[in-house]
Design a protein around this motif. Structure first.
Motif, short mmCIF file in Angstrom:
data_model
loop_
_atom_site.label_atom_id
_atom_site.label_comp_id
_atom_site.label_asym_id
_atom_site.label_seq_id
_atom_site.Cartn_x
_atom_site.Cartn_y
_atom_site.Cartn_z
N ARG A 47 5.37 -3.30 -1.11
CA ARG A 47 4.74 -4.59 -0.80
C ARG A 47 5.62 -5.39 0.15
N LEU A 48 6.92 -5.41 -0.12
CA LEU A 48 7.83 -6.12 0.79
C LEU A 48 7.73 -5.55 2.21
N LYS A 49 7.68 -4.22 2.30
CA LYS A 49 7.59 -3.57 3.61
C LYS A 49 6.33 -4.00 4.35
N ARG A 50 5.19 -3.96 3.67
CA ARG A 50 3.93 -4.31 4.32
C ARG A 50 3.90 -5.78 4.73
N LEU A 51 4.40 -6.66 3.89
CA LEU A 51 4.42 -8.08 4.22
C LEU A 51 5.33 -8.36 5.41
N ALA A 52 6.46 -7.67 5.46
CA ALA A 52 7.36 -7.83 6.61
C ALA A 52 6.69 -7.32 7.88
#
Length: 240
Positions: free
Chosen positions: A23-28
């Motif tokens: 999730r962090l990767k996609r949001l970044a």
């Protein structure tokens, strides 16, 4: 462009299939500059590695009143370990002046602990704080009885509106005490909207918030079917 950088509350994507790191990767990759946590899903070492790897920063952390009463020291320790210096009480129950005063006592204690550790502590509103006792909102009773040096204001503009108040008036009233803000859109019938797709006047709100000293704007959405789409459209509205 309303804002040059925007963060997102991780609660917005709590039900998607990706693991927390994913999730962090996609949001970044979408372009969010930061996230506000709603629970500690990674160890400090894992969170620090993810922040470095994806170029996204933890800018705040939400913990509810009950957990703060039981675990504030652990939450302070965790957030300092990941480089985050802001905690917010995500919710506290109150129904009249007496209960608001009891919560205010707790918030002052939390804020004092945070300040001693170099952290900023805030309270995040919902709609129930806009019930009146006499001629005052419970939220105003709460803030009148907390030390402005210890307890800051994290307004959620959607819930202000649902409570029957005006976000710009509230922002102006607490100018200088509002370091972070939740940007959320919706109506009484649905919260499943991207920022900018509902009735809330975000240009006026953001103008007032900047003048009031707000430094972190945090998107929060309630979509249960298109979480990434809704937060992406919110980001595009605010930054493009």
């Amino acid at each position: 462009m309303l804002l040059d950088k925007v963060s997102v509350q991780m609660y917005s994507v709590r039900k998607v299939e990706d693991d927390f790191d994913g999730r962090l990767k996609r949001l970044a990759e979408m372009g969010f500059a930061g996230v506000e946590l709603a629970g500690n899903a990674l160890t400090p070492a894992e969170m620090n590695a993810a922040q470095l790897k994806y170029g996204i920063k933890v800018v705040s952390s939400h913990i509810n009143h009950t957990k703060l009463l039981a675990e504030i020291d652990q939450h302070i320790e965790y957030n300092l370990a990941i480089g985050n210096h802001r905690l917010a009480c995500s919710k506290a129950e109150m129904c009249d002046r007496d209960s608001a005063l009891r919560v205010a006592e707790d918030l002052n204690r939390f804020g004092e602990k945070c300040k001693k550790n170099g952290m900023i502590f805030s309270y995040h509103n919902h709609a129930h704080e806009f019930v009146k006792d006499g001629d005052q909102y419970l939220l105003d009773i709460l803030y009148a009885n907390t030390d402005p040096g210890l307890v800051k204001v994290q307004f959620d503009v959607y819930w202000i509106t649902r409570g029957g108040a005006d976000p710009v008036e509230m922002i102006n009233k607490y100018s200088g005490r509002v370091p972070t803000m939740h940007l959320k859109d919706g109506t009484a019938e649905t919260q499943e909207m991207a920022v900018g797709e509902g009735p809330i006047d975000f240009p006026a709100i953001i103008t007032a918030a900047k003048a009031a000293g707000t430094v972190e704007f945090i998107v929060e959405t309630e979509s249960k079917t298109d979480e990434y789409g809704v937060v992406s459209r919110s980001l595009n509205y605010l930054t493009k």
